[in-house]
Design an enzyme around this catalytic site. Structure first.
Site, PDB file in Angstrom:
ATOM      1  N   HIS A  88       0.837  -1.212   0.000  1.00 42.29           N
ATOM      2  CA  HIS A  88       0.000   0.000   0.000  1.00 42.29           C
ATOM      3  C   HIS A  88       0.865   1.252   0.000  1.00 42.29           C
ATOM      4  CE1 HIS A  88       0.433   1.168   4.339  1.00 42.29           C
ATOM      5  NE2 HIS A  88       0.576  -0.130   4.529  1.00 42.29           N
ATOM      6  N   ASP A  90      -0.572   4.482   0.767  1.00 49.20           N
ATOM      7  CA  ASP A  90      -1.036   5.496   1.704  1.00 49.20           C
ATOM      8  C   ASP A  90      -0.250   5.403   3.010  1.00 49.20           C
ATOM      9  OD1 ASP A  90      -2.492   2.965   1.910  1.00 49.20           O
ATOM     10  OD2 ASP A  90      -3.538   3.910   3.595  1.00 49.20           O
ATOM     11  N   ASP A 119       6.567   1.700   6.573  1.00 56.76           N
ATOM     12  CA  ASP A 119       5.157   1.341   6.475  1.00 56.76           C
ATOM     13  C   ASP A 119       4.469   2.219   5.428  1.00 56.76           C
ATOM     14  OD1 ASP A 119       2.627   0.304   6.974  1.00 56.76           O
ATOM     15  OD2 ASP A 119       2.338   1.429   8.821  1.00 56.76           O
ATOM     16  N   GLU A 153      -5.005   1.458   2.913  1.00 56.90           N
ATOM     17  CA  GLU A 153      -4.805   0.417   3.918  1.00 56.90           C
ATOM     18  C   GLU A 153      -4.851   0.984   5.326  1.00 56.90           C
ATOM     19  OE1 GLU A 153      -2.571  -2.353   6.569  1.00 56.90           O
ATOM     20  OE2 GLU A 153      -2.191  -0.246   6.119  1.00 56.90           O
ATOM     21  N   GLU A 154      -4.396   2.221   5.508  1.00 55.63           N
ATOM     22  CA  GLU A 154      -4.324   2.795   6.845  1.00 55.63           C
ATOM     23  C   GLU A 154      -5.666   3.298   7.355  1.00 55.63           C
ATOM     24  OE1 GLU A 154      -1.928   2.353   8.596  1.00 55.63           O
ATOM     25  OE2 GLU A 154      -0.048   2.369   7.475  1.00 55.63           O
ATOM     26  N   ASP A 177       4.457  -6.144   4.671  1.00 57.08           N
ATOM     27  CA  ASP A 177       3.991  -5.031   5.496  1.00 57.08           C
ATOM     28  C   ASP A 177       4.028  -5.390   6.982  1.00 57.08           C
ATOM     29  OD1 ASP A 177       2.910  -2.568   6.177  1.00 57.08           O
ATOM     30  OD2 ASP A 177       0.854  -3.148   5.741  1.00 57.08           O
ATOM     31  N   ARG A 353      -7.858  -4.990  18.701  1.00 54.70           N
ATOM     32  CA  ARG A 353      -7.238  -6.089  17.980  1.00 54.70           C
ATOM     33  C   ARG A 353      -7.498  -7.326  18.858  1.00 54.70           C
ATOM     34  NH1 ARG A 353      -4.166  -3.295  13.951  1.00 54.70           N
ATOM     35  NH2 ARG A 353      -4.881  -1.130  14.188  1.00 54.70           N
ATOM     36  N   HIS A 444       4.163   4.550  12.312  1.00 55.10           N
ATOM     37  CA  HIS A 444       3.142   5.471  12.839  1.00 55.10           C
ATOM     38  C   HIS A 444       3.726   6.439  13.872  1.00 55.10           C
ATOM     39  CE1 HIS A 444      -0.599   2.856  11.665  1.00 55.10           C
ATOM     40  NE2 HIS A 444       0.386   2.752  10.779  1.00 55.10           N
TER      41      HIS A 444
END
Length: 471
Positions: A88, A90, A119, A153-154, A177, A353, A444
């Site tokens: 990805h 983005d 990432d 994806e994010e 990823d 999660r 991130h």
């Protein structure tokens, strides 16, 4: 049998690989809904990065298809089966705290610093060069290889929803990823939102509260503006706040703006799949403000964040903690905390999660029981990604682990993560690299980087892995 020196092939293309990555990292590909159009569904940045990546495929003579600027693919080879590689373009917002411009890549200490370096643009380019090497060597294949490029994806994975309305799914594959040696299990992923009334009926009045950039990021900064009434002076507030910051090892400031008080707090951003790695500025600020006489929806908002959410990375205070022997613990990240007239809603998002044994509806039910009496209304997003697992005995997993072991000399092993990758798009899909054991996780976060050694070593492994899976 032909023996290919994959390391030599990557070494001869190092400069080209790095140059391509640098140019791709310069594209600010944050999702911007306010700039979205029919031609740029997630804003201009993700579209431009998608086109840029697909352009490498066109330059290098692959078959390329852009699916309405949602996603696209680069294809090579023929066969009845298709190997999918999912990446990805983005990125999450850069945020504050960078030592350099996040969109002007800097190489220092054998690392490349930029938003998206780890990432997922760095790993994506490494995997792409693995495919490029196979093509340039003219190696025989028995399967089609489809290198799928996403652009959302994010956020909500709207890119893949649209893409698979128009294209068939590959039969098996991986996403570059995550981590080596392999990620063959991923926890479920769902966001639950707590809503609050926009009311104030206490001596203190909360005008606004703003923390967080995305549901899958730990808020690194938080700001609140409020009116202070009663016998508490600005000096007393400032002293109390200084003491609070010192007690918790935090930074921030409090200042007067007319009859209003503005307070800022600096935490530490981190990936929402590992909230324990960050310092949630939003919940810390709520913890401080909850000691004062706010009322109505404002009090409910602050008290819920301070009592049930603050430093509750595993859902224990909310009554939803759960551990599965294979998939591990449930984790929770409070990614967005918003209150005030500047927002259409007053809410706290909780991104979970979760392992096997938990359901999204079950989360909503238990959280409602816990926080409902404090004035929160609970719902969840429609999208719910259930836990995903590919057994170790699957030939895909066996092959990828064999390649890793051959190139590192280290024994491969299975891993289950809280992060969600495009690997879970396929029933026989996994995540594979590009981070090696012991790496420093800056995804991130400010000053995100990828080691150049890891970048080139990953390209070696990807080249061999793609060839073994498709030959």
């Amino acid at each position: 049998m032909t023996t290919i020196d994959w390391k030599k092939e990557v070494a001869s293309r190092k400069d080209d690989l790095l140059n391509d990555l640098v140019e791709l990292l310069k594209v600010k590909s944050e999702r911007e809904d306010d700039k979205a159009t029919a031609d740029a569904p997630f804003g201009p940045g993700p579209k431009n990065a998608l086109i840029h990546m697909l352009g490498y495929g066109e330059r290098d003579g692959f078959t390329v298809k852009n699916v309405d600027n949602y996603a696209g693919h680069i294809e090579y080879g023929e066969g009845d089966e298709t190997l999918g590689i999912f990446c990805h373009m983005d990125v999450v917002p850069a945020g504050d705290g960078w030592d350099t411009d996040p969109y002007q890549p800097v190489i220092k200490d054998n690392k490349i610093y930029a938003r998206g370096s780890s990432d997922d643009k760095g790993p994506s380019v490494a995997a792409y060069y693995g495919l490029k090497i196979i093509k340039e060597l003219g190696l025989p294949l028995s399967k089609k290889i489809r290198f799928v490029v996403g652009s959302d994806e994010e956020s909500g994975w709207g890119d893949m929803d649209y893409y698979f309305q128009h294209e068939e799914k590959p039969d098996f594959g991986f996403s570059p990823d995550a981590e080596f040696p392999i990620i063959n299990g991923e926890k479920g992923n769902v966001t639950v939102t707590l809503h609050f009334e926009n009311t104030n009926d206490g001596d203190f009045e909360l005008q606004s509260f703003d923390a967080g950039l995305r549901v899958n990021m730990v808020p690194g900064n938080a700001t609140a503006v409020f009116k202070a009434a009663g016998d508490i002076s600005l000096e007393e507030l400032a002293t109390a706040y200084t003491d609070f910051l010192n007690e918790n090892g935090l930074a921030g400031e409090l200042e007067a703006e007319g009859d209003l008080v503005k307070v800022d707090l600096i935490g530490k951003s981190a990936h929402g799949a590992s909230p324990q790695s960050g310092v949630n500025a939003g919940t810390f600020l709520a913890l401080f403000l909850d000691r004062y006489p706010f009322g109505g929806g404002a009090k409910s908002f602050l008290h819920t964040a301070a009592t049930y959410v603050h430093v509750d990375h595993y859902g224990e205070k909310l009554g939803v903690a759960h551990t599965d022997p294979r998939m591990g613990q449930l984790t929770m990240n409070a990614g967005l905390l918003k209150f005030g007239e500047d927002f259409e809603d007053n809410y706290i998002t909780l991104n979970f999660r979760y392992p096997t044994g938990v359901t999204a509806d079950g989360l909503v039910e238990k959280i409602t029981e816990t926080v409902g009496a404090d004035g929160a209304k609970v719902d969840r997003e429609e999208r719910d990604s259930a836990p995903h697992y590919v057994p170790m005995e699957d030939p895909l997993v066996e092959t990828l682990l064999a390649v890793y072991e051959d190139h590192t000399g280290e024994k491969g092993y299975e891993q289950v993560i809280g992060g969600g990758t495009f690997g879970r798009l396929l029933e026989r899909g996994v995540a594979y690299g590009a981070m090696f054991p012991g790496y420093t996780d800056t995804m991130h976060q400010a000053n995100e980087f990828m080691s150049l050694d890891d970048l080139f070593n990953a390209a070696v492994i990807y080249a061999d892995a793609i060839y073994r899976l498709a030959k």
